[in-house]
Design a protein around this motif. Structure first.
Motif, short mmCIF file in Angstrom:
data_model
loop_
_atom_site.label_atom_id
_atom_site.label_comp_id
_atom_site.label_asym_id
_atom_site.label_seq_id
_atom_site.Cartn_x
_atom_site.Cartn_y
_atom_site.Cartn_z
N MET A 38 75.13 34.31 51.28
CA MET A 38 73.75 34.77 51.42
C MET A 38 73.33 34.83 52.88
N ASP A 75 75.01 37.71 54.49
CA ASP A 75 74.41 38.98 54.07
C ASP A 75 72.95 39.12 54.49
N ASP A 76 72.45 38.19 55.31
CA ASP A 76 71.07 38.22 55.79
C ASP A 76 70.06 38.28 54.65
N ARG A 77 70.29 37.45 53.63
CA ARG A 77 69.37 37.40 52.49
C ARG A 77 68.06 36.74 52.89
N TYR A 78 67.05 36.97 52.11
CA TYR A 78 65.71 36.45 52.33
C TYR A 78 65.76 34.92 52.42
N CYS A 79 65.14 34.37 53.47
CA CYS A 79 65.21 32.93 53.75
C CYS A 79 64.77 32.07 52.57
N ASP A 137 64.97 32.67 49.42
CA ASP A 137 66.03 32.66 48.41
C ASP A 137 67.16 31.71 48.81
N VAL A 138 67.51 31.71 50.09
CA VAL A 138 68.55 30.82 50.58
C VAL A 138 68.09 29.37 50.45
#
Length: 109
Positions: free
Chosen positions: A47, A50-54, A56-57
């Protein structure tokens, strides 16, 4: 950790072994949880990659912490019912309780 501390812990573990063998009564369940945590950690790394939304991480990190807390509590209960109980019956209760409280304090937040 110094060699002395490691040796001391090893000696206490051997003492516990002398009183009764260390048996993880929930071994399979603990391993299953730990394998799940391992997968979650890999997922969080992906995650981040993949630069996922903080948020969500962070949600996944909180889930990992919760899962590890559950593993720790089960191990703590098993240790108390096994090694601590055996040490108390053998007259080494004060020493074992002191060690137990040191471990419990590590988890107090």
């Amino acid at each position: 950790m110094t060699l002395t501390k490691a040796s001391s812990r090893s000696a206490r573990a051997e003492e516990c072994h002398d009183l009764q063998p260390v048996i993880q009564p929930h071994k399979q369940a603990l391993l299953k949880r730990l394998n799940r945590v391992e997968g979650q950690v890999r997922g969080v790394a992906q995650m981040v990659q993949d630069d996922r939304y903080c948020v969500d991480v962070l949600t996944q990190v909180a889930a990992i912490q919760s899962a590890l807390d559950a593993v720790a509590l089960q191990l703590l209960e098993d240790h108390t019912r096994g090694c601590v109980s055996a040490a108390m019956k053998a007259g080494r209760g004060d020493q074992e309780i002191a060690e137990l409280m040191t471990v419990v304090k590590r988890f107090a937040r």
